[in-house]
Scaffold this motif. Structure first.
Motif, PDB file in Angstrom:
ATOM      1  N   MET A   1       0.853  -1.178   0.000  1.00 26.37           N
ATOM      2  CA  MET A   1       0.000   0.000   0.000  1.00 26.37           C
ATOM      3  C   MET A   1       0.901   1.245   0.000  1.00 26.37           C
ATOM      4  N   ASP A   2       0.713   2.114  -0.989  1.00 25.79           N
ATOM      5  CA  ASP A   2       1.541   3.321  -1.052  1.00 25.79           C
ATOM      6  C   ASP A   2       0.957   4.424  -0.165  1.00 25.79           C
ATOM      7  N   ARG A   3       1.679   5.501  -0.054  1.00 23.80           N
ATOM      8  CA  ARG A   3       1.308   6.598   0.849  1.00 23.80           C
ATOM      9  C   ARG A   3      -0.074   7.168   0.533  1.00 23.80           C
ATOM     10  N   HIS A   4      -0.382   7.329  -0.730  1.00 22.34           N
ATOM     11  CA  HIS A   4      -1.682   7.868  -1.140  1.00 22.34           C
ATOM     12  C   HIS A   4      -2.816   6.979  -0.653  1.00 22.34           C
ATOM     13  N   GLU A   5      -2.653   5.681  -0.807  1.00 23.69           N
ATOM     14  CA  GLU A   5      -3.688   4.742  -0.367  1.00 23.69           C
ATOM     15  C   GLU A   5      -3.844   4.738   1.152  1.00 23.69           C
ATOM     16  N   VAL A   6      -2.756   4.893   1.880  1.00 21.76           N
ATOM     17  CA  VAL A   6      -2.811   4.941   3.343  1.00 21.76           C
ATOM     18  C   VAL A   6      -3.588   6.175   3.797  1.00 21.76           C
ATOM     19  N   ILE A   7      -3.305   7.314   3.184  1.00 25.91           N
ATOM     20  CA  ILE A   7      -4.001   8.552   3.538  1.00 25.91           C
ATOM     21  C   ILE A   7      -5.479   8.443   3.198  1.00 25.91           C
ATOM     22  N   LYS A   8      -5.782   7.903   2.036  1.00 30.22           N
ATOM     23  CA  LYS A   8      -7.171   7.744   1.612  1.00 30.22           C
ATOM     24  C   LYS A   8      -7.929   6.819   2.565  1.00 30.22           C
ATOM     25  N   ALA A   9      -7.316   5.744   2.976  1.00 28.31           N
ATOM     26  CA  ALA A   9      -7.943   4.810   3.914  1.00 28.31           C
ATOM     27  C   ALA A   9      -8.159   5.467   5.270  1.00 28.31           C
ATOM     28  N   SER A  10      -7.230   6.305   5.696  1.00 29.12           N
ATOM     29  CA  SER A  10      -7.375   7.005   6.975  1.00 29.12           C
ATOM     30  C   SER A  10      -8.575   7.943   6.947  1.00 29.12           C
ATOM     31  N   TYR A  11      -8.733   8.672   5.861  1.00 28.88           N
ATOM     32  CA  TYR A  11      -9.879   9.567   5.730  1.00 28.88           C
ATOM     33  C   TYR A  11     -11.191   8.793   5.753  1.00 28.88           C
ATOM     34  N   LYS A  12     -11.215   7.657   5.083  1.00 30.95           N
ATOM     35  CA  LYS A  12     -12.435   6.843   5.067  1.00 30.95           C
ATOM     36  C   LYS A  12     -12.764   6.332   6.458  1.00 30.95           C
ATOM     37  N   SER A  13     -11.747   5.962   7.233  1.00 27.49           N
ATOM     38  CA  SER A  13     -11.999   5.439   8.569  1.00 27.49           C
ATOM     39  C   SER A  13     -12.478   6.538   9.516  1.00 27.49           C
ATOM     40  N   LEU A  14     -12.053   7.764   9.294  1.00 28.99           N
ATOM     41  CA  LEU A  14     -12.479   8.877  10.133  1.00 28.99           C
ATOM     42  C   LEU A  14     -13.912   9.302   9.850  1.00 28.99           C
ATOM     43  N   GLY A  15     -14.308   9.195   8.629  1.00 30.88           N
ATOM     44  CA  GLY A  15     -15.612   9.692   8.235  1.00 30.88           C
ATOM     45  C   GLY A  15     -15.496  11.120   7.746  1.00 30.88           C
ATOM     46  N   LYS A  16     -16.486  11.570   7.023  1.00 28.32           N
ATOM     47  CA  LYS A  16     -16.427  12.891   6.398  1.00 28.32           C
ATOM     48  C   LYS A  16     -16.363  14.022   7.418  1.00 28.32           C
ATOM     49  N   GLY A  17     -17.125  13.945   8.513  1.00 29.39           N
ATOM     50  CA  GLY A  17     -17.140  15.015   9.507  1.00 29.39           C
ATOM     51  C   GLY A  17     -15.785  15.234  10.150  1.00 29.39           C
ATOM     52  N   CYS A  18     -15.147  14.157  10.549  1.00 30.33           N
ATOM     53  CA  CYS A  18     -13.833  14.270  11.180  1.00 30.33           C
ATOM     54  C   CYS A  18     -12.777  14.725  10.188  1.00 30.33           C
TER      55      CYS A  18
END
Length: 46
Positions: A1-18
């Motif tokens: 998993m590259d850096r872009h995918e890690v960041i994208k997955a983190s945003y998804k786990s937080l949810g849009k509000g966070c």
């Protein structure tokens, strides 16, 4: 998993509000973001 995918997955786990709150803090584009940034800077400068 590259850096872009890690960041994208983190945003998804937080949810849009966070994610929006986090973006506001980083960019200081929202009032809560400005307040949090000021608080964090104040703690670092002590």
């Amino acid at each position: 998993m590259d850096r872009h995918e890690v960041i994208k997955a983190s945003y998804k786990s937080l949810g849009k509000g966070c994610a929006n709150m986090y973006d506001g803090i980083i960019t200081r584009s929202t009032l809560p973001g400005k307040l949090m940034d000021s608080l964090i800077r104040g703690l670092i400068c002590i």
